[in-house]
Scaffold this motif. Structure first.
Motif, PDB file in Angstrom:
ATOM      1  N   ASP A 165       0.860  -1.183   0.000  1.00 10.65           N
ATOM      2  CA  ASP A 165       0.000   0.000   0.000  1.00 10.65           C
ATOM      3  C   ASP A 165       0.897   1.234   0.000  1.00 10.65           C
ATOM      4  O   ASP A 165       1.253   1.783   1.046  1.00 10.65           O
ATOM      5  N   GLY A 166       1.248   1.675  -1.212  1.00 11.21           N
ATOM      6  CA  GLY A 166       2.141   2.816  -1.340  1.00 11.21           C
ATOM      7  C   GLY A 166       1.544   4.092  -0.791  1.00 11.21           C
ATOM      8  O   GLY A 166       2.236   4.905  -0.168  1.00 11.21           O
ATOM      9  N   ALA A 167       0.240   4.279  -0.994  1.00 15.39           N
ATOM     10  CA  ALA A 167      -0.430   5.490  -0.511  1.00 15.39           C
ATOM     11  C   ALA A 167      -0.371   5.547   1.023  1.00 15.39           C
ATOM     12  O   ALA A 167      -0.170   6.618   1.612  1.00 15.39           O
ATOM     13  N   ARG A 168      -0.529   4.389   1.661  1.00 12.22           N
ATOM     14  CA  ARG A 168      -0.461   4.342   3.127  1.00 12.22           C
ATOM     15  C   ARG A 168       0.921   4.745   3.606  1.00 12.22           C
ATOM     16  O   ARG A 168       1.051   5.530   4.553  1.00 12.22           O
ATOM     17  N   PHE A 169       1.955   4.206   2.966  1.00  9.91           N
ATOM     18  CA  PHE A 169       3.322   4.530   3.381  1.00  9.91           C
ATOM     19  C   PHE A 169       3.578   6.024   3.227  1.00  9.91           C
ATOM     20  O   PHE A 169       4.163   6.660   4.119  1.00  9.91           O
ATOM     21  N   ARG A 170       3.163   6.580   2.120  1.00 13.47           N
ATOM     22  CA  ARG A 170       3.386   8.005   1.898  1.00 13.47           C
ATOM     23  C   ARG A 170       2.615   8.848   2.917  1.00 13.47           C
ATOM     24  O   ARG A 170       3.128   9.841   3.445  1.00 13.47           O
ATOM     25  N   ARG A 171       1.389   8.429   3.209  1.00 12.55           N
ATOM     26  CA  ARG A 171       0.573   9.184   4.169  1.00 12.55           C
ATOM     27  C   ARG A 171       1.193   9.160   5.563  1.00 12.55           C
ATOM     28  O   ARG A 171       1.285  10.191   6.238  1.00 12.55           O
ATOM     29  N   LEU A 172       1.643   7.976   6.001  1.00 15.36           N
ATOM     30  CA  LEU A 172       2.213   7.839   7.343  1.00 15.36           C
ATOM     31  C   LEU A 172       3.550   8.559   7.492  1.00 15.36           C
ATOM     32  O   LEU A 172       3.953   8.910   8.607  1.00 15.36           O
ATOM     33  N   ASN A 173       4.239   8.779   6.360  1.00 20.12           N
ATOM     34  CA  ASN A 173       5.562   9.399   6.413  1.00 20.12           C
ATOM     35  C   ASN A 173       5.592  10.786   5.782  1.00 20.12           C
ATOM     36  O   ASN A 173       6.660  11.292   5.443  1.00 20.12           O
ATOM     37  N   ALA A 174       4.415  11.388   5.669  1.00 21.46           N
ATOM     38  CA  ALA A 174       4.282  12.779   5.213  1.00 21.46           C
ATOM     39  C   ALA A 174       4.913  13.017   3.848  1.00 21.46           C
ATOM     40  O   ALA A 174       5.556  14.050   3.615  1.00 21.46           O
ATOM     41  N   LEU A 175       4.722  12.057   2.943  1.00 20.46           N
ATOM     42  CA  LEU A 175       5.145  12.221   1.548  1.00 20.46           C
ATOM     43  C   LEU A 175       3.895  12.458   0.705  1.00 20.46           C
ATOM     44  O   LEU A 175       2.930  11.683   0.782  1.00 20.46           O
ATOM     45  N   SER A 176       3.915  13.513  -0.085  1.00 19.14           N
ATOM     46  CA  SER A 176       2.768  13.767  -0.956  1.00 19.14           C
ATOM     47  C   SER A 176       2.790  12.805  -2.143  1.00 19.14           C
ATOM     48  O   SER A 176       3.792  12.132  -2.404  1.00 19.14           O
ATOM     49  N   GLU A 177       1.693  12.738  -2.863  1.00 25.29           N
ATOM     50  CA  GLU A 177       1.605  11.855  -4.028  1.00 25.29           C
ATOM     51  C   GLU A 177       2.573  12.254  -5.126  1.00 25.29           C
ATOM     52  O   GLU A 177       3.003  11.422  -5.921  1.00 25.29           O
ATOM     53  N   THR A 178       2.932  13.523  -5.171  1.00 28.30           N
ATOM     54  CA  THR A 178       3.769  14.024  -6.268  1.00 28.30           C
ATOM     55  C   THR A 178       5.258  14.018  -5.943  1.00 28.30           C
ATOM     56  O   THR A 178       6.087  14.122  -6.852  1.00 28.30           O
TER      57      THR A 178
END
Length: 393
Positions: free
Chosen positions: A175-188
């Motif tokens: 779940d890439g979106a989850r990892f980015r969300r939990l680590n404050a990385l935006s989609e872009t």
């Protein structure tokens, strides 16, 4: 009739995972079975506590193996003692060729009735085909990964079952979106994932080049998010070797984040190993690095290794470089960084690499059954053969 007794032996991190998966499948098929074993955290998570510490076996390479030979012999003796004391029907020896061969020889000598199963064979198709004869002389059944291995064992009448690639069988969609969300990385935001290895020797020999290469990339583009994900068993060694990474990167060794991090990454820089197949399963473009001791390298290139490449994705692609490899003398941070920068700078490069890796991955698939499930069935069959032999005698 008493329940079958099975003994698992795993010496390294990847083998420990596979051993635990096979244990879980065995218990599904035969809940009453008694399972003991030697291994690490993965087997322990399945309730199998190792009577000996196998961590000294985390060595890499021929010369390094010679230096650790005393440890290998002592641990093989201790493993054989533990196995004989347990009186199993079948012993499953997972990966780790040199150590498992010595364990098999000792168990065979002390109790020839115990069935011995080797789970994952030596790479006879790449190095030392003579190991097929050696293996056939000490075990009863081989569970191998590829069809191309089987012909090497046919002259020696070793029972062989192809289970397919365990990394493919255990695929979990990250779940890439989850990892980015939990680590404050935006989609872009672009993310580079660095996988520096799972062995102590890899942290010493491969990780420095990957760390420096990723830092070069970060300096070229400070908006690039760099994430390091060392294997849990070497996480402390990695953090001690590379202090201060948190100043410009994220470091995680949480097993639960592993596949999510792969799915979240635009590109991975990885130490060669099972992780390359896992990355391909997540659709993550990758660049591979690897370095071993010079004596090991000279022996491998001069006498043993028969392929041009070391990454399985490349080997199954008719030994063509689908995944870029920076090995030994070419494992230079600047070269790795330049290749990564070229891909990150070209909008068409990463999507095309995903396609190329997917094609290679398709060539590695073996049927519809999970590798661990096939292995569990064979192990139970071998245990039944031992029980039947005792009754007959």
């Amino acid at each position: 009739m008493s329940a079958h007794r099975i003994y698992m032996v795993a010496a390294e991190a990847s083998g420990d995972v596979l051993a635990r998966e096979v244990v879980e499948e065995i218990r599904k098929k035969a809940p009453a079975v008694h399972i003991s074993g030697i291994g690490g955290d993965e087997l322990a998570s399945a309730g199998i506590i190792s009577p000996i510490d196998v961590s000294p076996l985390s060595v890499l390479g021929f010369f390094e193996g010679i230096k650790a030979y005393g440890d290998v012999v002592k641990l093989a003796d201790a493993a054989a003692d533990a196995i004989i004391a347990d009186r199993p029907d079948v012993v499953v020896l997972v990966d780790s060729w040199g150590f498992m061969l010595r364990v098999a020889q000792r168990v065979r000598l002390r109790d020839p009735s115990i069935r011995l199963v080797k789970l994952v064979g030596p790479q006879v198709w790449a190095t030392r085909p003579g190991r097929a004869k050696t293996l056939a002389s000490v075990v009863d059944h081989l569970l191998c990964i590829h069809d191309m291995e089987v012909p090497f064992y046919e002259p020696y009448n070793l029972a062989t079952t192809v289970i397919g690639n365990p990394a493919i069988s255990r695929h979990v969609e990250g779940d890439g979106a989850r990892f980015r969300r939990l680590n404050a990385l935006s989609e872009t935001e672009r993310m580079v994932l660095v996988l520096p290895g799972s062995r102590s020797s890899e942290i010493k020999r491969v990780a420095p080049a990957l760390v420096e290469a990723s830092h070069i990339l970060y300096k070229r583009d400070p908006s690039l998010r760099v994430v390091f994900a060392p294997a849990k068993n070497v996480a402390e060694q990695f953090s001690q070797a590379f202090p201060g990474l948190q100043d410009w990167a994220l470091v995680t060794s949480q097993a639960a984040d592993r596949y999510d991090a792969m799915a979240a990454a635009d590109l991975a820089l990885a130490c060669s190993g099972t992780v390359t197949t896992e990355l391909a399963m997540q659709g993550t473009p990758m660049i591979v690095a690897y370095q071993t001791g010079w004596i090991t390298w000279a022996l491998a290139r001069g006498l043993l290794y028969k392929r041009e490449h070391i990454t399985l994705l490349n080997i199954v692609s008719d030994d063509q470089e689908i995944v870029p490899e920076f090995v030994q003398t070419r494992q230079k941070p600047s070269l790795i960084a330049d290749k990564a920068w070229a891909w990150l700078s070209d909008p068409s490069a990463l999507p095309q690499q995903k396609v190329d890796q997917s094609i290679a991955l398709d060539r590695m698939r073996e049927g519809d059954r999970d590798a661990a499930e096939i292995a569990a069935s064979v192990v139970l069959e071998e245990a039944a053969k031992h029980a039947a032999g005792l009754i007959a005698s």
